[in-house]
Design a protein around this motif. Structure first.
Motif, PDB file in Angstrom:
ATOM      1  N   LYS A  91      -3.060   6.019 -81.451  1.00 43.06           N
ATOM      2  CA  LYS A  91      -2.561   5.029 -82.418  1.00 43.06           C
ATOM      3  C   LYS A  91      -3.256   5.148 -83.778  1.00 43.06           C
ATOM      4  O   LYS A  91      -2.796   4.570 -84.747  1.00 43.06           O
ATOM      5  CB  LYS A  91      -2.685   3.630 -81.850  1.00 43.06           C
ATOM      6  CG  LYS A  91      -1.757   3.443 -80.661  1.00 43.06           C
ATOM      7  CD  LYS A  91      -1.419   2.021 -80.440  1.00 43.06           C
ATOM      8  CE  LYS A  91      -0.522   1.866 -79.242  1.00 43.06           C
ATOM      9  NZ  LYS A  91       0.846   2.144 -79.487  1.00 43.06           N
ATOM     10  N   GLN A  92      -4.319   5.930 -83.856  1.00 39.93           N
ATOM     11  CA  GLN A  92      -5.005   6.176 -85.125  1.00 39.93           C
ATOM     12  C   GLN A  92      -4.415   7.375 -85.860  1.00 39.93           C
ATOM     13  O   GLN A  92      -4.810   7.681 -86.970  1.00 39.93           O
ATOM     14  CB  GLN A  92      -6.500   6.412 -84.881  1.00 39.93           C
ATOM     15  CG  GLN A  92      -7.224   5.198 -84.345  1.00 39.93           C
ATOM     16  CD  GLN A  92      -8.655   5.518 -83.950  1.00 39.93           C
ATOM     17  OE1 GLN A  92      -9.250   6.493 -84.400  1.00 39.93           O
ATOM     18  NE2 GLN A  92      -9.222   4.681 -83.092  1.00 39.93           N
ATOM     19  N   THR A  93      -3.454   8.060 -85.240  1.00 41.16           N
ATOM     20  CA  THR A  93      -2.864   9.249 -85.848  1.00 41.16           C
ATOM     21  C   THR A  93      -1.539   8.910 -86.521  1.00 41.16           C
ATOM     22  O   THR A  93      -0.967   7.845 -86.296  1.00 41.16           O
ATOM     23  CB  THR A  93      -2.616  10.358 -84.789  1.00 41.16           C
ATOM     24  OG1 THR A  93      -1.495   9.991 -83.971  1.00 41.16           O
ATOM     25  CG2 THR A  93      -3.842  10.605 -83.940  1.00 41.16           C
ATOM     26  N   ALA A  94      -1.048   9.837 -87.300  1.00 42.03           N
ATOM     27  CA  ALA A  94       0.245   9.662 -87.961  1.00 42.03           C
ATOM     28  C   ALA A  94       1.411   9.772 -86.973  1.00 42.03           C
ATOM     29  O   ALA A  94       2.546   9.472 -87.332  1.00 42.03           O
ATOM     30  CB  ALA A  94       0.403  10.690 -89.072  1.00 42.03           C
ATOM     31  N   MET A  95       1.138  10.171 -85.731  1.00 43.53           N
ATOM     32  CA  MET A  95       2.177  10.307 -84.713  1.00 43.53           C
ATOM     33  C   MET A  95       2.315   9.037 -83.871  1.00 43.53           C
ATOM     34  O   MET A  95       3.033   9.015 -82.880  1.00 43.53           O
ATOM     35  CB  MET A  95       1.855  11.505 -83.801  1.00 43.53           C
ATOM     36  CG  MET A  95       1.683  12.809 -84.539  1.00 43.53           C
ATOM     37  SD  MET A  95       3.195  13.385 -85.332  1.00 43.53           S
ATOM     38  CE  MET A  95       3.945  14.243 -83.976  1.00 43.53           C
ATOM     39  N   ARG A  96       1.650   7.982 -84.258  1.00 41.95           N
ATOM     40  CA  ARG A  96       1.512   6.772 -83.439  1.00 41.95           C
ATOM     41  C   ARG A  96       2.812   6.116 -83.007  1.00 41.95           C
ATOM     42  O   ARG A  96       2.842   5.406 -82.018  1.00 41.95           O
ATOM     43  CB  ARG A  96       0.639   5.760 -84.155  1.00 41.95           C
ATOM     44  CG  ARG A  96       1.203   5.229 -85.436  1.00 41.95           C
ATOM     45  CD  ARG A  96       0.198   4.348 -86.174  1.00 41.95           C
ATOM     46  NE  ARG A  96       0.469   4.319 -87.594  1.00 41.95           N
ATOM     47  CZ  ARG A  96      -0.073   5.140 -88.475  1.00 41.95           C
ATOM     48  NH1 ARG A  96      -0.911   6.059 -88.091  1.00 41.95           N
ATOM     49  NH2 ARG A  96       0.232   5.059 -89.754  1.00 41.95           N
ATOM     50  N   ASP A  97       3.900   6.337 -83.729  1.00 39.54           N
ATOM     51  CA  ASP A  97       5.155   5.669 -83.386  1.00 39.54           C
ATOM     52  C   ASP A  97       6.082   6.511 -82.515  1.00 39.54           C
ATOM     53  O   ASP A  97       7.211   6.106 -82.248  1.00 39.54           O
ATOM     54  CB  ASP A  97       5.878   5.228 -84.658  1.00 39.54           C
ATOM     55  CG  ASP A  97       6.257   6.399 -85.547  1.00 39.54           C
ATOM     56  OD1 ASP A  97       5.671   7.490 -85.385  1.00 39.54           O
ATOM     57  OD2 ASP A  97       7.130   6.225 -86.408  1.00 39.54           O
TER      58      ASP A  97
END
Length: 124
Positions: A91-97
């Motif tokens: 959830k801290q990454t840009a891929m979180r969604d």
């Protein structure tokens, strides 16, 4: 992805309970995991995915979902397959969604099974 189990512990899989293997003496902190990922030999594959630029990774992924899954596999390996820590890191990454919490947990469990419970060595 659908849930593969009826009951899920936050930090262990059924396979981990049944096939206990030596793990880290102490869990790595989030900061330690980020440092290891940034300095890993394959960081040119991992870091672009973390930043959401999965197409510039040194490995070709067919989709954003494939790249996110690969990232979860890497995070799982370093986090010793702890669902809660992997979800927090992802959830801290840009891929979180890309995936829901349940889907992330399913991927962590799949990673554990496919990696046969292997973990990085403890650094003292």
């Amino acid at each position: 992805m659908s849930s593969k189990r009826n009951v899920r512990s936050t930090d262990t899989t059924d396979a981990q309970k049944a096939n206990s293997t030596p793990r880290f003496e102490q869990p790595l902190s989030d900061d330690q995991i980020w440092t290891m990922l940034q300095t890993a030999v394959n960081s040119t594959r991992i870091i672009p995915i973390v930043e959401g630029d999965w197409k510039s990774s040194t490995r070709s992924y067919e989709s954003r979902e494939d790249a996110a899954c690969a990232l979860i596999f890497d995070l799982s390996f370093y986090a010793d397959y702890r669902f809660s820590q992997v979800r927090r890191l992802f959830k801290q990454t840009a891929m979180r969604d890309v995936f829901t919490d349940t889907e992330i947990s399913d991927i962590v469990e799949e990673a554990y099974i496919l990696q046969d419970g292997r973990s990085y060595p403890t650094f003292t």
